[in-house]
Design a protein around this motif. Structure first.
Motif, mmCIF file in Angstrom:
data_model
loop_
_atom_site.group_PDB
_atom_site.id
_atom_site.type_symbol
_atom_site.label_atom_id
_atom_site.label_comp_id
_atom_site.label_asym_id
_atom_site.label_seq_id
_atom_site.Cartn_x
_atom_site.Cartn_y
_atom_site.Cartn_z
ATOM 1 N N ILE A 50 0.841 -1.206 0.000
ATOM 2 C CA ILE A 50 0.000 0.000 0.000
ATOM 3 C C ILE A 50 0.875 1.254 0.000
ATOM 4 N N PHE A 51 1.945 1.222 0.768
ATOM 5 C CA PHE A 51 2.829 2.383 0.890
ATOM 6 C C PHE A 51 3.498 2.758 -0.426
ATOM 7 N N GLU A 52 3.979 1.752 -1.155
ATOM 8 C CA GLU A 52 4.811 2.072 -2.311
ATOM 9 C C GLU A 52 4.014 2.618 -3.501
ATOM 10 N N ILE A 53 2.703 2.475 -3.509
ATOM 11 C CA ILE A 53 1.921 3.029 -4.618
ATOM 12 C C ILE A 53 2.015 4.556 -4.641
ATOM 13 N N PRO A 54 1.626 5.256 -3.559
ATOM 14 C CA PRO A 54 1.777 6.719 -3.596
ATOM 15 C C PRO A 54 3.241 7.158 -3.524
ATOM 16 N N TYR A 55 4.097 6.328 -2.929
ATOM 17 C CA TYR A 55 5.526 6.664 -2.858
ATOM 18 C C TYR A 55 6.074 6.910 -4.255
ATOM 19 N N TRP A 56 5.715 6.040 -5.208
ATOM 20 C CA TRP A 56 6.203 6.203 -6.579
ATOM 21 C C TRP A 56 5.322 7.143 -7.392
ATOM 22 N N GLU A 57 4.009 7.091 -7.184
ATOM 23 C CA GLU A 57 3.105 7.939 -7.973
ATOM 24 C C GLU A 57 3.374 9.424 -7.758
ATOM 25 N N LYS A 58 3.758 9.799 -6.538
ATOM 26 C CA LYS A 58 3.966 11.211 -6.213
ATOM 27 C C LYS A 58 5.434 11.631 -6.281
ATOM 28 N N ARG A 59 6.293 10.704 -6.663
ATOM 29 C CA ARG A 59 7.737 10.991 -6.650
ATOM 30 C C ARG A 59 8.116 12.116 -7.609
ATOM 31 N N ASP A 60 7.454 12.163 -8.764
ATOM 32 C CA ASP A 60 7.769 13.216 -9.730
ATOM 33 C C ASP A 60 7.516 14.603 -9.140
ATOM 34 N N ARG A 61 6.530 14.716 -8.259
ATOM 35 C CA ARG A 61 6.218 16.022 -7.670
ATOM 36 C C ARG A 61 7.290 16.448 -6.666
ATOM 37 N N LEU A 62 7.899 15.474 -6.010
ATOM 38 C CA LEU A 62 9.045 15.769 -5.142
ATOM 39 C C LEU A 62 10.250 16.148 -5.988
ATOM 40 N N ASP A 63 10.520 15.350 -7.020
ATOM 41 C CA ASP A 63 11.705 15.563 -7.847
ATOM 42 C C ASP A 63 11.648 16.874 -8.628
ATOM 43 N N SER A 64 10.442 17.324 -8.983
ATOM 44 C CA SER A 64 10.309 18.560 -9.757
ATOM 45 C C SER A 64 10.309 19.800 -8.876
ATOM 46 N N GLY A 65 10.221 19.598 -7.553
ATOM 47 C CA GLY A 65 10.180 20.737 -6.644
ATOM 48 C C GLY A 65 8.773 21.220 -6.332
ATOM 49 N N GLU A 66 7.759 20.567 -6.908
ATOM 50 C CA GLU A 66 6.373 20.944 -6.600
ATOM 51 C C GLU A 66 6.077 20.685 -5.119
ATOM 52 N N TYR A 67 6.586 19.565 -4.600
ATOM 53 C CA TYR A 67 6.481 19.243 -3.175
ATOM 54 C C TYR A 67 7.865 19.339 -2.542
ATOM 55 N N ASP A 68 7.931 19.863 -1.318
ATOM 56 C CA ASP A 68 9.159 19.674 -0.546
ATOM 57 C C ASP A 68 9.055 18.307 0.136
ATOM 58 N N ALA A 69 10.107 17.899 0.819
ATOM 59 C CA ALA A 69 10.130 16.545 1.386
ATOM 60 C C ALA A 69 9.009 16.337 2.400
ATOM 61 N N TYR A 70 8.768 17.355 3.238
ATOM 62 C CA TYR A 70 7.719 17.248 4.263
ATOM 63 C C TYR A 70 6.355 17.063 3.597
ATOM 64 N N CYS A 71 6.072 17.894 2.582
ATOM 65 C CA CYS A 71 4.788 17.839 1.875
ATOM 66 C C CYS A 71 4.635 16.504 1.154
ATOM 67 N N TYR A 72 5.720 16.040 0.527
ATOM 68 C CA TYR A 72 5.690 14.780 -0.208
ATOM 69 C C TYR A 72 5.288 13.622 0.699
ATOM 70 N N PHE A 73 5.998 13.469 1.812
ATOM 71 C CA PHE A 73 5.682 12.334 2.678
ATOM 72 C C PHE A 73 4.331 12.508 3.368
ATOM 73 N N HIS A 74 3.908 13.729 3.602
ATOM 74 C CA HIS A 74 2.565 13.950 4.150
ATOM 75 C C HIS A 74 1.512 13.411 3.180
ATOM 76 N N HIS A 75 1.669 13.701 1.890
ATOM 77 C CA HIS A 75 0.713 13.226 0.890
ATOM 78 C C HIS A 75 0.789 11.711 0.729
ATOM 79 N N VAL A 76 2.002 11.169 0.772
ATOM 80 C CA VAL A 76 2.156 9.710 0.677
ATOM 81 C C VAL A 76 1.418 9.035 1.831
ATOM 82 N N LEU A 77 1.643 9.511 3.040
ATOM 83 C CA LEU A 77 1.014 8.884 4.205
ATOM 84 C C LEU A 77 -0.492 9.124 4.238
ATOM 85 N N THR A 78 -0.930 10.260 3.717
ATOM 86 C CA THR A 78 -2.372 10.529 3.642
ATOM 87 C C THR A 78 -3.045 9.525 2.719
ATOM 88 N N ASP A 79 -2.419 9.271 1.570
ATOM 89 C CA ASP A 79 -2.979 8.305 0.623
ATOM 90 C C ASP A 79 -2.965 6.887 1.182
#
Length: 205
Positions: A50-79
């Motif tokens: 379950i964890f790795e689905i949003p981990y990879w789906e949202k990775r581009d948003r972290l890598d592009s700078g749309e999300y910072d690390a805190y925001c990225y993992f918040h969204h991953v854990l929310t999903d």
């Protein structure tokens, strides 16, 4: 396409390579492994599948700078419906473990890129990488300073591979015609874009 041994056998002089563009995760460093992903899932208190689905789906948003690390993992854990999605200490710890997962630099690749640079070939690291990851794992480190003349980082530019603009940026930075640039990456889609722009390519397996 080939392995690390195949990379070392490339004759860049015969290939008329004047600039070498190299990916980070999966080429210059080991890619994050299943054990580390399992640890991240355990920290989030959710199953790995379950964890790795949003981990990879949202990775581009972290890598592009749309999300910072805190925001990225918040969204991953929310999903993931993690009970710790708003726990700041957990979010920071997840990013620390994530950094460790990509921190295993490959000494033989470092040596090879350094050797190519010493022969007068321009070297550039081209990576889908958050700016925070770049600052922690790459910027100012001895191996990176020894290997590379230039750094093209998605999180700083706000664009990811395989988008064409990041490859245009590489060409502009190295001031070299595409046919004299060798691009090494472990993702086929990135290789295909580079090839479509006239670069020589090597798919690292």
């Amino acid at each position: 396409m080939g392995t690390i041994r195949d990379v070392f056998q490339l004759d860049l002089h015969a290939m008329q390579v004047k600039a070498l563009a190299v990916d980070f995760g999966g080429v210059m460093s080991d890619f994050i492994d299943r054990d580390t992903l399992s640890l991240l899932a355990d920290m989030a208190q959710v199953p790995l599948d379950i964890f790795e689905i949003p981990y990879w789906e949202k990775r581009d948003r972290l890598d592009s700078g749309e999300y910072d690390a805190y925001c990225y993992f918040h969204h991953v854990l929310t999903d993931c419906y993690s009970p710790l999605r708003d726990d700041e200490e957990t979010l920071q710890l997840l990013f620390t473990i994530d950094l460790l997962g990509f921190s295993h630099i490959r000494p033989r690749m470092v040596r090879w890129v350094c050797d190519m640079r010493s022969r007068g070939i321009k070297t550039v690291l081209v990576s889908n990488m958050a700016s925070e990851t770049y600052e922690r794992l790459v910027h100012g480190t001895y191996w990176a300073t020894a290997c590379f003349d230039l750094f093209v980082i998605s999180g700083i530019l706000g664009m990811n591979k395989p988008e064409k603009p990041i490859f245009h940026h590489v060409i502009e930075q190295v001031q070299t015609a595409p046919q004299h640039i060798l691009f090494i990456d472990d993702a086929k889609r990135n290789i295909e874009t580079a090839k479509s722009m006239g670069m020589q390519t090597f798919l690292y397996t």
